[in-house]
Design a protein around this motif. Structure first.
Motif, mmCIF file in Angstrom:
data_model
loop_
_atom_site.group_PDB
_atom_site.id
_atom_site.type_symbol
_atom_site.label_atom_id
_atom_site.label_comp_id
_atom_site.label_asym_id
_atom_site.label_seq_id
_atom_site.Cartn_x
_atom_site.Cartn_y
_atom_site.Cartn_z
ATOM 1 N N ARG A 85 -2.491 4.170 -2.997
ATOM 2 C CA ARG A 85 -2.654 3.273 -3.901
ATOM 3 C C ARG A 85 -2.319 1.543 -3.465
ATOM 4 N N ARG A 86 -3.018 0.768 -3.787
ATOM 5 C CA ARG A 86 -3.151 -1.268 -3.789
ATOM 6 C C ARG A 86 -2.132 -1.282 -4.839
ATOM 7 N N ASP A 90 -5.323 -1.748 -6.960
ATOM 8 C CA ASP A 90 -4.922 -1.600 -8.218
ATOM 9 C C ASP A 90 -4.296 -1.675 -9.266
ATOM 10 N N ALA A 97 -2.431 4.853 -11.551
ATOM 11 C CA ALA A 97 -3.265 6.349 -10.969
ATOM 12 C C ALA A 97 -2.452 6.425 -9.883
ATOM 13 N N GLU A 156 0.779 -1.605 0.047
ATOM 14 C CA GLU A 156 -0.145 -0.217 0.473
ATOM 15 C C GLU A 156 0.720 0.982 -0.575
#
Length: 399
Positions: A116-117, A153, A212, A112
């Motif tokens: 975002r992941r 993500d 992202a 993380e």
């Protein structure tokens, strides 16, 4: 089998025997792009430094070691591996420092980073094998289900070996909205398993995709590829440098040690956290996997020659893939980190931690491990890990 079957080309017969787990060979426009890669020479992908990809030495001697009853017992835990029961509550609140890592076992890590992941090399299957009835089986359960993991993500794949690219896991993730970042050629497997090309970034070394607001760069590694009986070397392997607005992380995938770590660090580092392969090493394949001492040397190279950030050891503890004792990678890495002055995190599988916070440091494996010899330990006053040359490093097999 009819008489006409004998007239089929041997390659066609082999393909007809392949289950879906074997994936697909690159073809068409994908294969044309592979041929244009500067790293694809004489019909195969090449390593940045020469490497033997098949075991060296005597196959008979290796088999004696690998299948010896006492040796086999040392390669498995003596009891239940203490898995952290990851919950939604563990992962619901964002990391206070903006960066949190959760090692799910082997090389699978949820990162993380800056909101975002990213999920690296997710393997939720019971075996790293094309067959459900054979092949290395998990030594501990997954800490949580994929469904409980929540939205991701980006899924990042380092290469197409079964312990890094798992059909049932990819199938499950293909049904979500996640994006995939993979090395050149690996997209052929994903496409066969239901991932649309519109959700793939298929990269050559030193190419970058942005998802992202996070940049993902495929960086060189020293390894090999292949999922079938005929290994065509038509899919690339990679490590990954990932950068967000505030943090930088690195995932080694599988790799042998090579001088290119310095170049990766100079270009993309220093890193707040690194995930580095320190298990499944052997004197029979010294060029394609690192020992913990080599992993520590790679860490220092990546960080500009000095201890920096936090190292998370990966590629150990979950599958039995090499002759060394089950817990030896953890024990050796602990010693190497102390010798080098490098911060190392030792989470239980599924235990989240923030590299900028308190690190999990307990040697949890000792409770379920047979006694371990320490052939890598040097007399007091010996040279440091940072100064150790490749030729001086002890391999577990040299005991």
């Amino acid at each position: 089998m009819t008489g006409a079957d004998y007239l089929l080309p041997f390659r066609t017969k082999l393909r007809s025997m392949r289950t879906e787990s074997f994936g697909a060979d690159p073809a068409g426009a994908r294969m044309e792009r592979i041929r244009r890669s500067p790293h694809f020479v004489d019909g195969v992908f090449q390593n940045p430094v020469g490497a033997r990809t098949r075991p060296s030495g005597s196959t008979v001697e290796f088999a004696k070691i690998y299948f010896h009853k006492e040796q086999r017992a040392r390669r498995t835990p003596t009891g239940t591996v203490p898995v952290h029961a990851t919950t939604l509550a563990d992962l619901a609140a964002p990391p206070a420092t903006g960066l949190r890592l959760t090692w799910m076992g082997h090389s699978s890590v949820l990162a993380e980073i800056d909101g975002r992941r990213i999920l690296f090399d997710p393997v939720w299957g019971e075996r790293c094998s094309p067959f459900p009835f054979a092949g290395p089986k998990r030594l501990h359960p997954t800490p949580l289900s994929l469904a409980a993991l929540g939205p991701v993500d980006v899924v990042v794949i380092s290469h197409d070996h079964y312990d890094h690219l798992d059909l049932p896991t990819i199938r499950a993730l293909a049904g979500t909205d996640t994006v995939f970042a993979v090395p050149l050629g690996v997209g052929a497997h994903l496409e066969r398993w239901g991932v649309p090309t519109s959700r793939m970034h298929e990269l050559d070394w030193n190419e970058t995709a942005t998802v992202a607001g996070i940049s993902l760069t495929a960086t060189p590694a020293r390894h090999f590829c292949g999922r079938g009986l005929r290994n065509q070397q038509h899919t690339l392997w990679a490590s990954w440098a990932v950068a967000g607005p505030e943090h930088r992380i690195y995932h080694s995938g599988d790799t042998g040690y090579f001088p290119g770590f310095r170049d990766i660090g100079a270009e993309h580092g220093p890193f707040d956290a690194t995930m580095i392969q320190i298990g499944a090493y052997s004197e029979y394949w010294p060029d394609i996997h690192m020992t913990p001492a080599e992993g520590m040397r790679a860490q220092l190279d990546l960080q500009g020659g000095r201890p920096h950030g936090v190292l998370l050891p990966i590629h150990w503890g979950t599958f039995n893939l090499a002759p060394h004792p089950w817990a030896e990678p953890g024990e050796w890495t602990k010693d190497a980190g102390e010798e080098a002055g490098q911060a190392v995190a030792f989470p239980r599988p599924g235990e989240p931690f923030e590299p900028a916070g308190k690190l999990p440091a307990e040697a949890w494996w000792r409770a379920v491990s047979q006694p371990i010899a320490h052939p890598w330990r040097r007399p007091r006053g010996a040279e440091s890990v940072a100064e150790t040359s490749r030729g001086d490093m002890d391999l577990a097999g040299e005991r």
